[in-house]
Write a protein that holds these residues in place. Structure first.
Motif, PDB file in Angstrom:
ATOM      1  N   GLN A  86       0.820  -1.211   0.000  1.00  0.00           N
ATOM      2  CA  GLN A  86       0.000   0.000   0.000  1.00  0.00           C
ATOM      3  C   GLN A  86       0.860   1.270   0.000  1.00  0.00           C
ATOM      4  O   GLN A  86       0.363   2.354  -0.268  1.00  0.00           O
ATOM      5  CB  GLN A  86      -0.939   0.029   1.215  1.00  0.00           C
ATOM      6  CG  GLN A  86      -2.064  -0.958   1.147  1.00  0.00           C
ATOM      7  CD  GLN A  86      -1.675  -2.331   1.680  1.00  0.00           C
ATOM      8  OE1 GLN A  86      -0.512  -2.674   1.820  1.00  0.00           O
ATOM      9  NE2 GLN A  86      -2.684  -3.142   1.949  1.00  0.00           N
ATOM     10  N   ILE A  87       2.129   1.122   0.317  1.00  0.00           N
ATOM     11  CA  ILE A  87       3.062   2.256   0.338  1.00  0.00           C
ATOM     12  C   ILE A  87       3.797   2.279  -1.007  1.00  0.00           C
ATOM     13  O   ILE A  87       4.345   1.256  -1.442  1.00  0.00           O
ATOM     14  CB  ILE A  87       4.079   2.115   1.503  1.00  0.00           C
ATOM     15  CG1 ILE A  87       3.374   1.874   2.844  1.00  0.00           C
ATOM     16  CG2 ILE A  87       4.996   3.329   1.574  1.00  0.00           C
ATOM     17  CD1 ILE A  87       2.423   2.958   3.297  1.00  0.00           C
ATOM     18  N   ARG A  88       3.783   3.428  -1.655  1.00  0.00           N
ATOM     19  CA  ARG A  88       4.453   3.550  -2.964  1.00  0.00           C
ATOM     20  C   ARG A  88       5.916   3.119  -2.851  1.00  0.00           C
ATOM     21  O   ARG A  88       6.574   3.407  -1.849  1.00  0.00           O
ATOM     22  CB  ARG A  88       4.398   4.992  -3.459  1.00  0.00           C
ATOM     23  CG  ARG A  88       3.050   5.476  -3.867  1.00  0.00           C
ATOM     24  CD  ARG A  88       3.056   6.887  -4.453  1.00  0.00           C
ATOM     25  NE  ARG A  88       3.557   7.900  -3.514  1.00  0.00           N
ATOM     26  CZ  ARG A  88       4.729   8.528  -3.639  1.00  0.00           C
ATOM     27  NH1 ARG A  88       5.531   8.272  -4.645  1.00  0.00           N
ATOM     28  NH2 ARG A  88       5.107   9.429  -2.748  1.00  0.00           N
ATOM     29  N   PRO A  89       6.464   2.437  -3.869  1.00  0.00           N
ATOM     30  CA  PRO A  89       7.842   1.925  -3.797  1.00  0.00           C
ATOM     31  C   PRO A  89       8.897   2.980  -3.450  1.00  0.00           C
ATOM     32  O   PRO A  89       9.767   2.723  -2.617  1.00  0.00           O
ATOM     33  CB  PRO A  89       8.073   1.340  -5.189  1.00  0.00           C
ATOM     34  CG  PRO A  89       6.708   0.948  -5.644  1.00  0.00           C
ATOM     35  CD  PRO A  89       5.781   2.003  -5.083  1.00  0.00           C
ATOM     36  N   SER A  90       8.839   4.149  -4.051  1.00  0.00           N
ATOM     37  CA  SER A  90       9.852   5.171  -3.745  1.00  0.00           C
ATOM     38  C   SER A  90       9.733   5.637  -2.299  1.00  0.00           C
ATOM     39  O   SER A  90      10.731   5.884  -1.619  1.00  0.00           O
ATOM     40  CB  SER A  90       9.728   6.358  -4.701  1.00  0.00           C
ATOM     41  OG  SER A  90       8.453   6.966  -4.568  1.00  0.00           O
ATOM     42  N   ARG A  91       8.521   5.738  -1.825  1.00  0.00           N
ATOM     43  CA  ARG A  91       8.280   6.130  -0.432  1.00  0.00           C
ATOM     44  C   ARG A  91       8.718   5.016   0.514  1.00  0.00           C
ATOM     45  O   ARG A  91       9.283   5.271   1.573  1.00  0.00           O
ATOM     46  CB  ARG A  91       6.795   6.438  -0.265  1.00  0.00           C
ATOM     47  CG  ARG A  91       6.499   7.071   1.009  1.00  0.00           C
ATOM     48  CD  ARG A  91       5.438   8.143   0.831  1.00  0.00           C
ATOM     49  NE  ARG A  91       5.171   8.641   2.149  1.00  0.00           N
ATOM     50  CZ  ARG A  91       5.860   9.612   2.727  1.00  0.00           C
ATOM     51  NH1 ARG A  91       6.785  10.239   2.067  1.00  0.00           N
ATOM     52  NH2 ARG A  91       5.609   9.972   3.958  1.00  0.00           N
ATOM     53  N   ARG A  92       8.424   3.784   0.137  1.00  0.00           N
ATOM     54  CA  ARG A  92       8.829   2.613   0.921  1.00  0.00           C
ATOM     55  C   ARG A  92      10.339   2.644   1.141  1.00  0.00           C
ATOM     56  O   ARG A  92      10.826   2.466   2.263  1.00  0.00           O
ATOM     57  CB  ARG A  92       8.422   1.352   0.146  1.00  0.00           C
ATOM     58  CG  ARG A  92       8.348   0.112   0.953  1.00  0.00           C
ATOM     59  CD  ARG A  92       7.881  -1.080   0.121  1.00  0.00           C
ATOM     60  NE  ARG A  92       6.712  -0.796  -0.692  1.00  0.00           N
ATOM     61  CZ  ARG A  92       6.478  -1.342  -1.876  1.00  0.00           C
ATOM     62  NH1 ARG A  92       7.305  -2.219  -2.392  1.00  0.00           N
ATOM     63  NH2 ARG A  92       5.392  -1.038  -2.550  1.00  0.00           N
ATOM     64  N   LYS A  93      11.074   2.896   0.071  1.00  0.00           N
ATOM     65  CA  LYS A  93      12.541   2.949   0.162  1.00  0.00           C
ATOM     66  C   LYS A  93      12.989   4.064   1.109  1.00  0.00           C
ATOM     67  O   LYS A  93      13.828   3.846   1.986  1.00  0.00           O
ATOM     68  CB  LYS A  93      13.133   3.171  -1.234  1.00  0.00           C
ATOM     69  CG  LYS A  93      14.634   3.257  -1.250  1.00  0.00           C
ATOM     70  CD  LYS A  93      15.150   3.466  -2.667  1.00  0.00           C
ATOM     71  CE  LYS A  93      16.668   3.574  -2.657  1.00  0.00           C
ATOM     72  NZ  LYS A  93      17.204   3.807  -3.996  1.00  0.00           N
ATOM     73  N   MET A  94      12.410   5.249   0.957  1.00  0.00           N
ATOM     74  CA  MET A  94      12.776   6.390   1.809  1.00  0.00           C
ATOM     75  C   MET A  94      12.497   6.082   3.283  1.00  0.00           C
ATOM     76  O   MET A  94      13.334   6.328   4.148  1.00  0.00           O
ATOM     77  CB  MET A  94      11.995   7.633   1.373  1.00  0.00           C
ATOM     78  CG  MET A  94      12.244   8.849   2.247  1.00  0.00           C
ATOM     79  SD  MET A  94      11.070  10.181   1.959  1.00  0.00           S
ATOM     80  CE  MET A  94       9.601   9.530   2.743  1.00  0.00           C
ATOM     81  N   LEU A  95      11.326   5.529   3.557  1.00  0.00           N
ATOM     82  CA  LEU A  95      10.949   5.227   4.937  1.00  0.00           C
ATOM     83  C   LEU A  95      11.885   4.181   5.546  1.00  0.00           C
ATOM     84  O   LEU A  95      12.395   4.370   6.657  1.00  0.00           O
ATOM     85  CB  LEU A  95       9.503   4.745   5.002  1.00  0.00           C
ATOM     86  CG  LEU A  95       8.436   5.806   4.743  1.00  0.00           C
ATOM     87  CD1 LEU A  95       7.074   5.154   4.526  1.00  0.00           C
ATOM     88  CD2 LEU A  95       8.384   6.819   5.880  1.00  0.00           C
TER      89      LEU A  95
END
Length: 175
Positions: free
Chosen positions: A135-144
């Motif tokens: 549910q978390i966008r891939p680019s955001r997932r990486k940042m988080l």
């Protein structure tokens, strides 16, 4: 002497909060109003229909907070881990999906206040689980996920001192 120590810890919490982006600060204050029942979030925070809907969704997502406070497992046991981590991950995923929390530090800051000091040992795993969900966008997932330091992920122990600074809504004065 204890008062001086408490004051310096409070100041450190205030400094940490000040280091977060303005959108993170706003989301944390709003979330505390919703999660702790401090204010009517609709009146205080909703600037438009979209924000009104987001607040309504957040009230629904936060319905499990009281149960979570009462079910924090013992750090050394395995009883009730599934129920606790499952509920905590679902609530955390909601918050991360709003794209207002940008790092583990702001996530930890919020959840220590929503659930109390006893939740600290569980926050890295809940954060990782929620951030890794589809549910978390891939680019955001990486940042988080990259925001979780090795020290936080592998901490040998956690403070049981309750947070003392709970940021609140501050009304802007007219010029």
């Amino acid at each position: 002497m204890a008062t001086t120590g408490t004051a310096s810890l409070t100041i450190n919490e205030m400094r940490e909060f000040a280091s977060f982006a303005p959108a993170e600060q706003r989301y944390i204050r709003r979330s505390l109003d919703i999660g702790l029942g401090r204010q009517d979030a609709f009146k205080l925070w909703a600037r438009d229909a979209e924000e009104n809907a987001a607040i309504r969704s957040q009230y629904v997502a936060y319905q499990d907070l009281k149960a979570l406070r009462d079910m924090i497992p013992n750090e050394t046991g395995f009883e009730n881990i599934e129920a606790f981590i499952g509920k905590l991950t679902r609530v955390a995923a909601f918050d991360l999906a709003q794209e207002r929390i940008d790092c583990f530090s702001s996530f930890r800051f919020l959840y220590e206040r929503l659930l109390g000091a006893d939740v600290r040992p569980w926050l890295p795993s809940a954060f990782c689980a929620a951030a890794a969900l589809p549910q978390i966008r891939p680019s955001r997932r990486k940042m988080l996920l990259q925001s979780l330091s090795e020290a936080a992920a592998t901490a040998p122990g956690w403070s049981d001192r309750a947070p003392s600074f709970y940021p609140e809504f501050i009304e802007k004065e007219a010029a």
